[in-house]
Structure formats: structure tokens, C-alpha cells
Design an enzyme around this catalytic site. Structure first.
Site, PDB file in Angstrom:
ATOM      1  N   LYS A   1       7.290  11.699 -25.691  1.00  0.00           N
ATOM      2  CA  LYS A   1       8.672  11.255 -25.455  1.00  0.00           C
ATOM      3  C   LYS A   1       8.804   9.753 -25.683  1.00  0.00           C
ATOM      4  CE  LYS A   1      10.135  15.194 -22.749  1.00  0.00           C
ATOM      5  NZ  LYS A   1      10.568  15.781 -21.491  1.00  0.00           N
TER       6      LYS A   1
ATOM      7  N   ARG B   1       3.510  20.441 -20.061  1.00  0.00           N
ATOM      8  CA  ARG B   1       4.128  20.903 -21.308  1.00  0.00           C
ATOM      9  C   ARG B   1       3.785  19.885 -22.391  1.00  0.00           C
ATOM     10  NH1 ARG B   1       8.788  20.267 -24.221  1.00  0.00           N
ATOM     11  NH2 ARG B   1       9.601  22.167 -25.175  1.00  0.00           N
TER      12      ARG B   1
HETATM   13  C1  9MG Z   1      12.296  21.894 -23.410  1.00  0.00           C
HETATM   14  N1  9MG Z   1      11.782  20.705 -22.746  1.00  0.00           N
HETATM   15  C2  9MG Z   1      11.699  19.455 -23.285  1.00  0.00           C
HETATM   16  N2  9MG Z   1      11.187  18.605 -22.380  1.00  0.00           N
HETATM   17  C3  9MG Z   1      10.942  19.334 -21.260  1.00  0.00           C
HETATM   18  C4  9MG Z   1      10.439  19.041 -19.991  1.00  0.00           C
HETATM   19  O1  9MG Z   1      10.103  17.811 -19.641  1.00  0.00           O
HETATM   20  N3  9MG Z   1      10.327  20.023 -19.091  1.00  0.00           N
HETATM   21  C5  9MG Z   1      10.709  21.298 -19.407  1.00  0.00           C
HETATM   22  N4  9MG Z   1      10.579  22.239 -18.460  1.00  0.00           N
HETATM   23  N5  9MG Z   1      11.194  21.648 -20.602  1.00  0.00           N
HETATM   24  C6  9MG Z   1      11.320  20.680 -21.502  1.00  0.00           C
END
Ligand code: 9MG
Length: 259
Positions: A205, A239
Site C-alpha cells: 500500500k 492479506r
Molecule cells: C480487498 N482489500 C484490500 N485491502 C484490504 C485490507 O486491508 N483488508 C481486507 N480485509 N481486504 C482488503
């Protein structure tokens, strides 16, 4: 949780997995690297992303879900804000609804989670992806997210979702400035009070490159630092686009913490 974006416009891997065969290969690759969960999404949630029509989202994700059925031991997670997409994905074998729109009023989604018994990721977001980074404001971001989890857990319970189904996620980057993200990362231990698994998504990010002197190419390393800190704070689910690197970082962190 390995990320599989079947989108033309996601910030990191947009356009790479639009072809169902390429997406299937990527899912199997993520699993081979050690992912226990594959999170499949057909609508980008990056800042300023515009909503995608339901039919288009289904057209993107369903061939991948159907191709994966019976070919993976990983649990499939559907990354969607749309109840109809979640329903179709569950029918095709998904076991988790990753609802970044948990802040929005979507009782239909919650009823679906309750009826199906699927795990439900309840993520905090201020606003919507199209506008969330315009001017996010909090009194105290950690306390505000704690209050959000309190209220949402009660609302989900009232819809029939069992506490055991719920995974909490502070939604790093979703309506948050750099300072908000850093405060949340420093305050992760405060979310342990809910006694639910915590999920963290920082992978690649943009805030990761925003410290003074930060570079885009340093985002993976900066994200791994967040991951290691988050393990200490009790986070259990990560994730990520970079499954192999994340597992190495987790293995070392857990080994040291376990001594
Ligand atoms: C789809 N998506 C993109 N960033 C995310 C994040 O930080 N958490 C979750 N649960 N989904 C995300």
C-alpha cells in the site's frame, strides 16, 4: 491470505490476472508458496476506484472460482461488497466473505453470512473507495475503530451472525492518512479485547512508501516490518501479494517470540 485481483485496475497487480487461466495459475502459485487462504476480488478497492457493475464483477470472478473448485486445499475468500457476488461465490465453494464495505448498511450481506455460516471479514472503512482518501477525519482513530467494532459486532449478532464467524480488520488505507495508518498499526493490540481473529492488509500500500526518504521499491520490506510488529500485537491473518516473503518473516518472528 494470498491476494488474487481479477481486475484491470488494482494498484499493484491490475490487469495481470484477467485471463481465467492466468488467475488459476496464480491462485495455485499462492497456495504452493504457503497461502492458507486465497482472496479473490473482481472490483478494485484502491483509492478513487469507481464501482463495478454486479454482472461485470460476476463475469470476472466466477470462472476463477469455478476453475479452482476441487483443485485447491486453500480456503477461498471472496472480496466483494455485493451480496449477489458473495452468494454466487459461496455456492461455488468460497468459505469467507471479505466485506470491505462492512461500514456500509448492507443487511442483505449480513443475512447471507448468517444463513450460510461462512466466515465474515468485518473491515473498517471511512467513506467509499471513490472518496475515502479525500479528507479522512477521526477524533482518535484507534478508539474510533474500537467503537466501530463494538457497534458492528452487536449489529452482526442481531442479524444472526455468530461471534465465531467474525474476523475483524482495521482497514489500513481505507479512509486513513499516513498518521492514521501508523496509529492503527501501533494500536493493534487494543483490538485483542474482542477475542476474534484480526486480519491485517498492508501489502504494497502507498503509505508504506510515504515516510521521509521512502521509495516505492521499499514497500514490500516496509510491509514486512508491519507484519512482524502485528504478530506481536496478536494479529493472525495477513492479506498479502508476497506470500513466500511474508511466511519467512512470520516464521522468524514467531520463532524468536517463542523462545
Ligand atoms: C480487498 N482489500 C484490500 N485491502 C484490504 C485490507 O486491508 N483488508 C481486507 N480485509 N481486504 C482488503
Amino acid at each position: 491470505m494470498g491476494i488474487l485481483n481479477v481486475t484491470p485496475d488494482s494498484f499493484s497487480d491490475g490487469g495481470r490476472f484477467m485471463d481465467p487461466q492466468a488467475a488459476l495459475d496464480r491462485a495455485l502459485e499462492l497456495e504452493a508458496q504457503g497461502a492458507a487462504i486465497i482472496d479473490i476480488g473482481g472490483e478494485s478497492t484502491r483509492p478513487q476506484a469507481l464501482p463495478v457493475a454486479e454482472a461485470e464483477e460476476l463475469r470476472r470472478v466466477m470462472p476463477v472460482l469455478e476453475a479452482l473448485a476441487g483443485r485447491t486445499h486453500a480456503v477461498i475468500s471472496i472480496d466483494t461488497m455485493k451480496p449477489a457476488v458473495a452468494r454466487a461465490a459461496l455456492q461455488a465453494g468460497a468459505g469467507i466473505i471479505n466485506d470491505v464495505g462492512a461500514s456500509l448498511q448492507r443487511p442483505e450481506m449480513w443475512e447471507l453470512a448468517a444463513q450460510s455460516g461462512a466466515a465474515y471479514v468485518c473491515m473498517h472503512m471511512q467513506g467509499t473507495p471513490a472518496t475515502m482518501q479525500v479528507n479522512p477525519v477521526y477524533e482518535n482513530v484507534v478508539q474510533d475503530v474500537v467503537r466501530f467494532f463494538e457497534e458492528k459486532m452487536a449489529r452482526l449478532r442481531s442479524c444472526g451472525i455468530l461471534p465465531e464467524q467474525i474476523i475483524l480488520d482495521p482497514g489500513i488505507g481505507f479512509g486513513k492518512t499516513l498518521d492514521h495508518n501508523l496509529d492503527l498499526l501501533g494500536g493493534l493490540a487494543g483490538f485483542a479485547r474482542f477475542n476474534r481473529p484480526l486480519l491485517l492488509g498492508v501489502s504494497r500500500k502507498s503509505f508504506l512508501g510515504k515516510l521521509p526518504g521512502g521509495r516505492k521499491s521499499g514497500r514490500v520490506a516496509a510491509g514486512l516490518a508491519c507484519t512482524c510488529l502485528a504478530v506481536q500485537a496478536g494479529v493472525q491473518l495477513f492479506r498479502t501479494h508476497d506470500v513466500a516473503e511474508t511466511i519467512e518473516a512470520l516464521r522468524m518472528t514467531e520463532t524468536v517470540l517463542g523462545r
